[in-house]
Design a protein around this motif. Structure first.
Motif, PDB file in Angstrom:
ATOM      1  N   LYS A 394       0.836  -1.207   0.000  1.00  0.00           N
ATOM      2  CA  LYS A 394       0.000   0.000   0.000  1.00  0.00           C
ATOM      3  C   LYS A 394       0.871   1.258   0.000  1.00  0.00           C
ATOM      4  O   LYS A 394       0.574   2.231  -0.713  1.00  0.00           O
ATOM      5  CB  LYS A 394      -0.918  -0.013   1.226  1.00  0.00           C
ATOM      6  N   THR A 395       1.939   1.229   0.834  1.00  0.00           N
ATOM      7  CA  THR A 395       2.838   2.393   0.865  1.00  0.00           C
ATOM      8  C   THR A 395       3.506   2.606  -0.488  1.00  0.00           C
ATOM      9  O   THR A 395       3.651   3.742  -0.958  1.00  0.00           O
ATOM     10  CB  THR A 395       3.911   2.190   1.947  1.00  0.00           C
ATOM     11  N   THR A 396       3.892   1.497  -1.120  1.00  0.00           N
ATOM     12  CA  THR A 396       4.498   1.599  -2.456  1.00  0.00           C
ATOM     13  C   THR A 396       3.527   2.190  -3.455  1.00  0.00           C
ATOM     14  O   THR A 396       3.893   3.025  -4.294  1.00  0.00           O
ATOM     15  CB  THR A 396       4.961   0.213  -2.920  1.00  0.00           C
ATOM     16  N   THR A 397       2.257   1.765  -3.348  1.00  0.00           N
ATOM     17  CA  THR A 397       1.243   2.320  -4.254  1.00  0.00           C
ATOM     18  C   THR A 397       1.090   3.823  -4.041  1.00  0.00           C
ATOM     19  O   THR A 397       1.005   4.605  -5.004  1.00  0.00           O
ATOM     20  CB  THR A 397      -0.101   1.615  -4.019  1.00  0.00           C
ATOM     21  N   ILE A 398       1.069   4.239  -2.763  1.00  0.00           N
ATOM     22  CA  ILE A 398       0.942   5.675  -2.463  1.00  0.00           C
ATOM     23  C   ILE A 398       2.157   6.433  -2.991  1.00  0.00           C
ATOM     24  O   ILE A 398       2.034   7.500  -3.617  1.00  0.00           O
ATOM     25  CB  ILE A 398       0.776   5.882  -0.947  1.00  0.00           C
ATOM     26  N   TYR A 399       3.363   5.868  -2.756  1.00  0.00           N
ATOM     27  CA  TYR A 399       4.572   6.531  -3.232  1.00  0.00           C
ATOM     28  C   TYR A 399       4.611   6.597  -4.754  1.00  0.00           C
ATOM     29  O   TYR A 399       5.079   7.595  -5.324  1.00  0.00           O
ATOM     30  CB  TYR A 399       5.811   5.807  -2.708  1.00  0.00           C
ATOM     31  N   GLU A 400       4.156   5.532  -5.408  1.00  0.00           N
ATOM     32  CA  GLU A 400       4.128   5.558  -6.870  1.00  0.00           C
ATOM     33  C   GLU A 400       3.169   6.627  -7.375  1.00  0.00           C
ATOM     34  O   GLU A 400       3.458   7.322  -8.356  1.00  0.00           O
ATOM     35  CB  GLU A 400       3.735   4.188  -7.411  1.00  0.00           C
ATOM     36  N   GLU A 401       2.022   6.754  -6.694  1.00  0.00           N
ATOM     37  CA  GLU A 401       1.072   7.800  -7.087  1.00  0.00           C
ATOM     38  C   GLU A 401       1.691   9.185  -6.894  1.00  0.00           C
ATOM     39  O   GLU A 401       1.579  10.064  -7.759  1.00  0.00           O
ATOM     40  CB  GLU A 401      -0.211   7.661  -6.264  1.00  0.00           C
ATOM     41  N   ASP A 402       2.361   9.365  -5.718  1.00  0.00           N
ATOM     42  CA  ASP A 402       3.043  10.650  -5.488  1.00  0.00           C
ATOM     43  C   ASP A 402       4.135  10.879  -6.523  1.00  0.00           C
ATOM     44  O   ASP A 402       4.342  12.013  -6.994  1.00  0.00           O
ATOM     45  CB  ASP A 402       3.642  10.668  -4.074  1.00  0.00           C
ATOM     46  N   LYS A 403       4.845   9.801  -6.883  1.00  0.00           N
ATOM     47  CA  LYS A 403       5.894   9.932  -7.883  1.00  0.00           C
ATOM     48  C   LYS A 403       5.316  10.362  -9.227  1.00  0.00           C
ATOM     49  O   LYS A 403       5.869  11.239  -9.898  1.00  0.00           O
ATOM     50  CB  LYS A 403       6.639   8.603  -8.019  1.00  0.00           C
ATOM     51  N   ARG A 404       4.189   9.739  -9.614  1.00  0.00           N
ATOM     52  CA  ARG A 404       3.570  10.131 -10.871  1.00  0.00           C
ATOM     53  C   ARG A 404       3.122  11.584 -10.833  1.00  0.00           C
ATOM     54  O   ARG A 404       3.304  12.336 -11.808  1.00  0.00           O
ATOM     55  CB  ARG A 404       2.385   9.203 -11.178  1.00  0.00           C
TER      56      ARG A 404
END
Length: 673
Positions: A394-404
């Motif tokens: 979940k944290t990775t998903t959030i970070y990926e969204e922030d990265k995008r």
């Protein structure tokens, strides 16, 4: 129900083993595993909805829980907590299959009315356990138990959203289906590449639950068969072509299979050998067998008194039988003693073996208890790690969204910066053109001024020469009576000697020394209602004219700064330059202040006001600071000295024959360009 054909039944079955058949049914939906045989109070796939388009609150409603994939000690993958049902016949197996089939997730799309939204797996597990030496009980050794599994997988078809017109949940389901099928194809491609080129690339089984569940099959632990469904419609040509290419790659994949382990078998046919075969009386006795091995007795009837052969033959036969009996008794005793010794040794060996087995069993029980504790600890640790993995995902998903989002913002800023750079380059090119144009203009103006100055200096030199000639004539020639000048109104006035007047100053008005000071008036700007930043560079020249630009409520700065711009809405720059006629030209460059997205301020110029001053050389009269006293008789004053007469000398044209003061030919005033 489907009837089972006779030729589908297995015939070569080991009679010394017992068998059990277990079935389970799962589905992989959105990369999550769900048990279709799990009993829940309500249908988790189709919950009840109220009028507000929200699920109804019910304490009996239990949402479905996804299952986890785990690996046993033999590195075999299995679904933890999956329901397995033991069946005794094909009818029971089909009944369990249809019970789970009702819970499969299907939906209506533009191409299929009952489209599968998940991958379903129907597992048939066959367990074989051998019997012990007596053929009565099952061996308790786990190594001797054989488990075979047949998995029937129904893969959901790949979808194109432009054809199925999927939206919302259907679109998300289609994305997960296509992703899992793409992972399956990638695994096949890597296996084929490792096979062809001898490489050892890692196969990405863990990228999808579908490939992770059947990892052992792809590694050679079993056989894989694929059935491809192709639609003959022309509209499905592209999809059919991709499916056939995938099937072609799959058909060429070969993996090495491990050698089957040999079961430590016992004597075959032990189940029926130790069972009673009928009544005891039906079997021949040992005594009968022994008696049949003795030689037959001759006839013992004596019919003649003189018969001397019958008795000797009988005695001989009896002696032979007695001797044979004695030999058999000795052999029996010998064998019985040997058997007793062997039996005693066997009893001792059995006793020792029992003691050894008891010791081993106690050690095994201790080891099993320790392994159980270790397994419980590992299971708890595994649950903790799985929970951490979920949190990290979940944290990775959030970070990926922030990265995008940050990448998009960075791209936007880069585009904005590129636009600013292009605007800056255009402005620089424009300013360079303006500088070049201004430079050429001023070069021409300087050349013109130099030529005018040269002409003026030549005129001055000529005037000085004329003055010197006149002075020489005044000094050398005798005093003669001055001729009368033409009767003009201006010449009747008395001529007053003038002193050297100061050079004209570039102001609109020359203040009189004896006049009272004039109060400067300010010119009010046309946009004085807003808050202004009055930018006046330190290099500007104070003109001290009567009309001055003035903006009330303004912040006056010599260098523009962000702090002053943040407090105001308007901006005004006072720019001075030298005009072509030698006068100072003042420009008021105005603009609006805007806030940028980055937190700064930008100025957009909207208007330019030009203020130009002119010197009144034609109307201003130069007067001497010292006025000669008037003569009482009204006569003209005499020229007493050379300095006084030279200060009132007039300019004459070249070649004039008139005397000094009789005719004044002033040079025409040069028009402004």
């Amino acid at each position: 129900m489907i009837t089972v054909k006779e030729f589908c039944k297995a015939e070569e079955v080991d009679e010394d083993s017992v068998y059990g058949v277990f079935v389970s049914y799962i589905e992989i939906y959105n990369n999550y595993i769900y048990d279709l045989l799990e009993e829940v109070p309500f249908d988790p796939i189709k919950p009840k909805w109220n009028s507000c388009s929200t699920p109804m609150r019910n304490t009996d409603f239990v949402p479905p829980q996804s299952k986890l994939l785990r690996e046993d000690k033999n590195h075999n993958m299995y679904v933890a907590g999956c329901t397995e049902v033991e069946v005794k016949s094909t009818d029971e197996a089909f009944e369990v299959f249809w019970r789970g089939q009702k819970k499969r997730r299907i939906a209506n799309t533009h191409l299929n009315r009952e489209s599968s939204r998940s991958h379903s797996v129907f597992n048939i597990k066959l367990v074989q356990a051998p019997l012990d030496a007596d053929g009565d009980n099952v061996l308790q050794e786990k190594e001797q138990i054989t488990v075979s599994q047949l998995s029937l997988v129904d893969l959901a078809g790949s979808e194109r959203t432009n054809r199925t017109r999927a939206e919302g949940n259907r679109l998300r389901e289609a994305g997960n289906i296509n992703q899992s099928l793409m992972t399956l194809r990638t695994c096949m491609d890597v296996l084929r590449e490792n096979q062809m080129y001898g490489t050892n690339k890692m196969v990405p089984y863990r990228d999808s639950k579908l490939t992770h569940l059947f990892k052992n099959y792809f590694d050679g632990e079993g056989k894989v068969r694929m059935i491809v469904c192709v639609n003959p419609k022309a509209e499905d040509y592209e999809e059919s072509l991709q499916v056939m290419r995938f099937a072609e790659v799959t058909q060429e994949v070969e993996v090495a299979r491990p050698i089957d382990k040999v079961i430590c078998g016992l004597t075959p046919g032990r189940r029926y050998r130790n069972q009673p075969r009928g009544p005891i009386g039906d079997e021949p006795l040992v005594a009968d067998v022994v008696l049949q091995s003795f030689p037959p007795l001759p006839s013992c009837e004596i019919l003649d008194i003189n018969d001397e052969q019958t008795l000797p033959r009988l005695i001989e036969a009896l002696e032979k039988r007695h001797h044979l009996r004695q030999m058999m008794i000795d052999e029996f005793n010998k064998q019985s003693n040997t058997f007793k010794a062997l039996l005693q040794e066997f009893d001792n060996a059995v006793l020792n073996k029992e003691n050894y087995i008891q010791g081993k069993l106690s050690e095994k029980e201790k080891m099993i208890s320790g392994q159980k504790l270790e397994i419980e600890r590992l299971e708890k640790k595994n649950k903790t790690l799985e929970y951490k993995i979920e949190i990290l995902e979940k944290t990775t998903t959030i970070y990926e969204e922030d990265k995008r989002n940050l990448q998009q913002e960075l791209e936007t800023q880069n585009q904005k910066l590129q636009r600013q750079f292009s605007d800056k380059r255009r402005l620089e090119a424009r300013l360079q053109g303006m500088v070049t144009e201004t430079t050429m203009k001023w070069e021409k103006e300087c050349e013109r001024r130099v030529a005018a100055k040269q002409l003026e200096m030549q005129n001055k030199l000529w005037v000085k020469d004329e003055k010197l000639k006149q002075l020489k004539a005044i000094v050398t020639e005798p005093k003669i009576e001055k001729p009368e000048r033409p009767s003009r109104e201006r010449d009747r006035e008395k001529v007053t000697p003038r002193s050297v007047s100061p050079s004209p100053v570039p102001f609109l008005f020359q203040p009189d020394q004896n006049a009272p000071p004039i109060r400067l008036r300010h010119r009010r700007s046309r946009s004085a209602g807003d808050r202004w930043v009055d930018h006046k560079p330190a290099s500007n020249v104070q003109t001290e004219t009567v009309m001055q630009p003035h903006v009330p409520h303004a912040i006056t700065v010599s260098v523009a700064n962000e702090k002053a711009l943040a407090k105001c809405e308007k901006y005004m720059l006072t720019h001075q330059e030298l005009a072509s006629d030698g006068e100072i030209e003042t420009k008021l460059i105005k603009g609006d202040v805007y806030k940028t997205r980055g937190g700064g301020q930008s100025v957009q110029f909207t208007d330019i006001e030009t203020l130009k001053q002119e010197s009144s050389n034609g109307s201003r009269k130069r007067r001497s600071s010292t006025v000669a006293p008037a003569q009482p008789d009204g006569a003209e004053s005499e020229w007493t000295d050379v300095e006084t007469r030279c200060s009132v000398a007039v300019e004459m044209r070249a070649g004039s024959q008139l005397g000094p003061g009789y005719q004044h030919h002033a040079q025409p005033k040069r028009k402004k360009p």
